[in-house]
Design a protein around this motif. Structure first.
Motif, PDB file in Angstrom:
ATOM      1  N   MET A   1       5.013  -4.007   7.209  1.00 45.13           N
ATOM      2  CA  MET A   1       4.636  -2.594   7.110  1.00 45.13           C
ATOM      3  C   MET A   1       3.426  -2.447   6.205  1.00 45.13           C
ATOM      4  N   ASN A   2       2.465  -1.620   6.614  1.00 48.43           N
ATOM      5  CA  ASN A   2       1.380  -1.208   5.735  1.00 48.43           C
ATOM      6  C   ASN A   2       1.865   0.078   5.077  1.00 48.43           C
ATOM      7  N   ASN A   3       2.077   0.022   3.774  1.00 47.26           N
ATOM      8  CA  ASN A   3       2.673   1.126   3.013  1.00 47.26           C
ATOM      9  C   ASN A   3       1.663   2.046   2.357  1.00 47.26           C
ATOM     10  N   LYS A   4       0.438   2.110   2.865  1.00 50.02           N
ATOM     11  CA  LYS A   4      -0.560   2.966   2.242  1.00 50.02           C
ATOM     12  C   LYS A   4      -0.478   4.409   2.721  1.00 50.02           C
ATOM     13  N   GLY A   5       0.506   4.747   3.503  1.00 50.57           N
ATOM     14  CA  GLY A   5       0.621   6.107   4.005  1.00 50.57           C
ATOM     15  C   GLY A   5       1.042   7.108   2.940  1.00 50.57           C
ATOM     16  N   LEU A   6       0.596   8.353   3.115  1.00 44.86           N
ATOM     17  CA  LEU A   6       1.076   9.441   2.273  1.00 44.86           C
ATOM     18  C   LEU A   6       2.476   9.863   2.704  1.00 44.86           C
ATOM     19  N   LEU A   7       2.850   9.456   3.922  1.00 43.54           N
ATOM     20  CA  LEU A   7       4.190   9.682   4.458  1.00 43.54           C
ATOM     21  C   LEU A   7       4.809   8.321   4.759  1.00 43.54           C
ATOM     22  N   THR A   8       6.126   8.234   4.726  1.00 42.66           N
ATOM     23  CA  THR A   8       6.785   7.012   5.152  1.00 42.66           C
ATOM     24  C   THR A   8       6.638   6.869   6.661  1.00 42.66           C
ATOM     25  N   TRP A   9       7.050   5.749   7.208  1.00 40.80           N
ATOM     26  CA  TRP A   9       6.934   5.513   8.656  1.00 40.80           C
ATOM     27  C   TRP A   9       7.666   6.582   9.459  1.00 40.80           C
ATOM     28  N   ASP A  10       8.753   7.155   8.880  1.00 38.94           N
ATOM     29  CA  ASP A  10       9.502   8.206   9.576  1.00 38.94           C
ATOM     30  C   ASP A  10       9.098   9.606   9.107  1.00 38.94           C
ATOM     31  N   ARG A  11       7.909   9.715   8.516  1.00 33.07           N
ATOM     32  CA  ARG A  11       7.218  10.964   8.177  1.00 33.07           C
ATOM     33  C   ARG A  11       7.862  11.758   7.030  1.00 33.07           C
TER      34      ARG A  11
END
Length: 138
Positions: A118-128
């Motif tokens: 997983m690339n964890n650079k999101g402002l949201l998790t994978w499930d938003r």
């Protein structure tokens, strides 16, 4: 930073109407404090050319928290990086825009950090689900 190495010699930055850089000062290398020097040096060299930060960010595993974050303590590191970048960008009107990487975590097979693949650079998790740094961006 090394990112400008050679570009002045071959005039690559003189070709486009604007320039943009993916900048990860303090994350993949260097330190956060490298960012202002890079921005100011680039502006000094190319004052008439609009400038964008086309990517910036840091990983954030919302399962891991710390009062004293370090690179591997994810959420608060991403929060610290985001706060620092936003503050430095706002001080510099010559930065025409910036894009935080990424809206949401996504699959990346080669990743081996705290959440494998997983690339964890999101402002949201994978499930938003919003991470804390999400609320820094209106």
């Amino acid at each position: 930073m090394g990112i400008l190495t050679g570009t002045n010699d071959n005039k690559l930055t003189t070709l486009p109407m604007l320039t943009g850089w993916n900048l990860y000062s303090g994350w993949y290398g260097g330190k956060l404090e490298d960012l202002p020097a890079f921005l100011d040096r680039h502006h000094e060299n190319y004052q008439s050319k609009p400038f964008l930060i086309t990517e910036y960010g840091a990983d954030a595993d919302s399962r891991i928290r710390s009062i004293a974050p370090v690179r591997l303590i994810k959420v608060l590191s991403m929060h610290k990086v985001s706060q620092y970048y936003i503050a430095e960008i706002m001080k510099r009107p010559f930065v025409a825009g910036a894009v935080v990487w990424n809206l949401a975590d996504f699959n990346s097979e080669s990743r081996t950090e705290t959440m494998p693949h997983m690339n964890n650079k999101g402002l949201l998790t994978w499930d938003r689900i919003p991470k804390d740094p999400y609320y820094l961006y209106p």
